[in-house]
Design an enzyme around this catalytic site. Structure first.
Site, mmCIF file in Angstrom:
data_model
loop_
_atom_site.group_PDB
_atom_site.id
_atom_site.type_symbol
_atom_site.label_atom_id
_atom_site.label_comp_id
_atom_site.label_asym_id
_atom_site.label_seq_id
_atom_site.Cartn_x
_atom_site.Cartn_y
_atom_site.Cartn_z
ATOM 1 N N HIS A 163 -9.247 7.485 4.002
ATOM 2 C CA HIS A 163 -8.251 8.382 4.697
ATOM 3 C C HIS A 163 -7.425 9.435 3.493
ATOM 4 C CE1 HIS A 163 -4.859 5.722 3.564
ATOM 5 N NE2 HIS A 163 -4.165 6.508 4.034
ATOM 6 N N GLU A 216 0.651 -1.137 -0.140
ATOM 7 C CA GLU A 216 0.077 -0.029 -0.007
ATOM 8 C C GLU A 216 0.763 1.217 0.017
ATOM 9 O OE1 GLU A 216 -1.069 2.960 0.963
ATOM 10 O OE2 GLU A 216 -2.100 2.748 2.637
#
Length: 379
Positions: free
Chosen positions: A276, A124
């Site tokens: 986010h 990620e």
């Protein structure tokens, strides 16, 4: 767990990830974590008995997902001191015989002598608007140095999108706030916000257009130099009445899938559940704001350029273009008179109804349009 090299200890970027609230934020990002979880667990046949590398593993949840999906060995690589927590999470899940935690940068990692390469790389790595403070360079380093010839990347594609937007929370909110006029504060706040990108959540209703692709990135073949400078000019027709007050940027990533599974997509679009990453917005200065009607043309040039001084940082530049003075596509559905007339002429031509005087009028209109020059308004 192997010791971290001294060079990584001195990297402020990695030190910032020692704040556990940062990891809490990422773990509680349901869209993010679920997308990776589904992409791994729903494709067990891709992971069964495979050797996997997890770059920037953090607390180790993606490494655990890979082990649960049947991976034979997982190399979990983390440069920050959170690597110690990752090791504890691995032990909690009784996966010490599958997951090896390496405390250091992937650039300093070496495979065991009996392993020539890895079958899958998971990471990620994405930052705001995909590239800002991302780990893409490390991801590509691992791809080029450790991935087997037919290996897989999770994710394997990424796309950047942009759209004009309106920002009432920045522009209209302070006209009168709790019975008090705050226009002077509003004006200075806008001036400040127009000097740097804003990371804010937008709703789909705030977009004046559904968005256009700025860059599609094939992570299997892309080089770092390919994304050091991305620049595109956009011409869009407003899909609603509103105020063109800024430009929104977001990204999507897709993951490989086995033949019987639908590929998983992680989207940070305003039309999808919030992540986010939110969205990145470039706020227009007040003098540049336009009120637009449906099918009114909006044009701008957007560039994303890597900083030479800070390798993980990028500079965003927005050049607003006067849509009245650039060439429009043919045919164009915008509300400008010249485009309405031109489209009508084309329709007549298709129906075999174009008269000589119409032909002359069309030629005059084309000559006039060819004399227009593009003008750029710098923010």
């Amino acid at each position: 767990m192997k010791n971290i090299p001294e060079s990584a200890n001195n990297d402020e970027y990695f030190k910032s990830y020692e704040d556990l609230e940062v990891h809490e934020l990422m773990l509680l990002d349901v869209e993010r974590t679920t997308a990776y979880g589904n992409a791994i667990r729903q494709n067990e046949e891709l992971f069964k008995d495979k050797i996997v590398m997890d770059i920037g593993c953090g607390t180790g949840i993606l490494s655990v997902f890979c082990a649960q999906a049947g991976a034979k060995k997982v190399f979990a690589i983390e440069a920050s001191n959170v690597a110690g927590i990752c090791e504890e999470v691995v032990a909690e899940n009784n996966l010490e015989n599958i997951i090896d935690v390496f405390h250091g940068k992937v650039e300093d990692f070496q495979l065991p002598a009996d392993i020539n390469g890895v079958d899958i790389i998971v990471s990620e790595w994405m930052g705001f608007y995909l590239l800002h403070e991302s780990m893409l360079e490390s991801f590509l380093f691992a791809r080029d140095n450790f991935l087997n010839k037919d290996g897989l990347l999770f994710p394997d594609t990424a796309s950047i999108y942009t759209a004009p937007c309106q920002l009432p929370q920045m522009f209209e909110l302070w006209e009168e706030y709790l019975g008090v006029r705050m226009t002077s504060f509003r004006q200075r706040l806008r001036e400040q916000k127009s000097t740097k990108p804003e990371i804010v959540p937008l709703s789909a209703e705030q977009l004046l257009h559904s968005g256009e692709l700025m860059s599609w990135i094939d992570l299997k073949t892309v080089c770092q130099e390919d994304v050091d400078n991305i620049s595109e000019t956009f011409f869009m027709l407003s899909e609603s009445h509103g105020n063109f007050q800024g430009v929104c940027i977001w990204f999507e990533c897709t993951f490989p899938s086995s033949s019987d599974q639908t590929p998983i997509t992680l989207s940070t679009s305003p039309g999808q559940p919030a992540t986010h990453w939110k969205q990145t917005v470039i706020v227009l200065p007040e003098i540049s704001v336009l009120t637009v009607e449906p099918n009114e043309a909006i044009a701008y040039e957007l560039s994303i350029k890597r900083n030479k001084s800070t390798a993980r940082g990028y500079t965003l530049q927005l050049d607003q273009i006067d849509a009245d003075e650039i060439d429009h596509p043919i045919p164009c559905d915008c509300i400008m008179t010249k485009c309405i007339l031109f489209k009508a002429h084309l329709k007549k031509l298709e129906n075999g109804q174009l008269e000589d005087d119409d032909d002359e009028e069309l030629e005059e209109e084309q000559d006039e349009n060819s004399e227009n020059k593009e003008t750029t308004l710098r923010n």
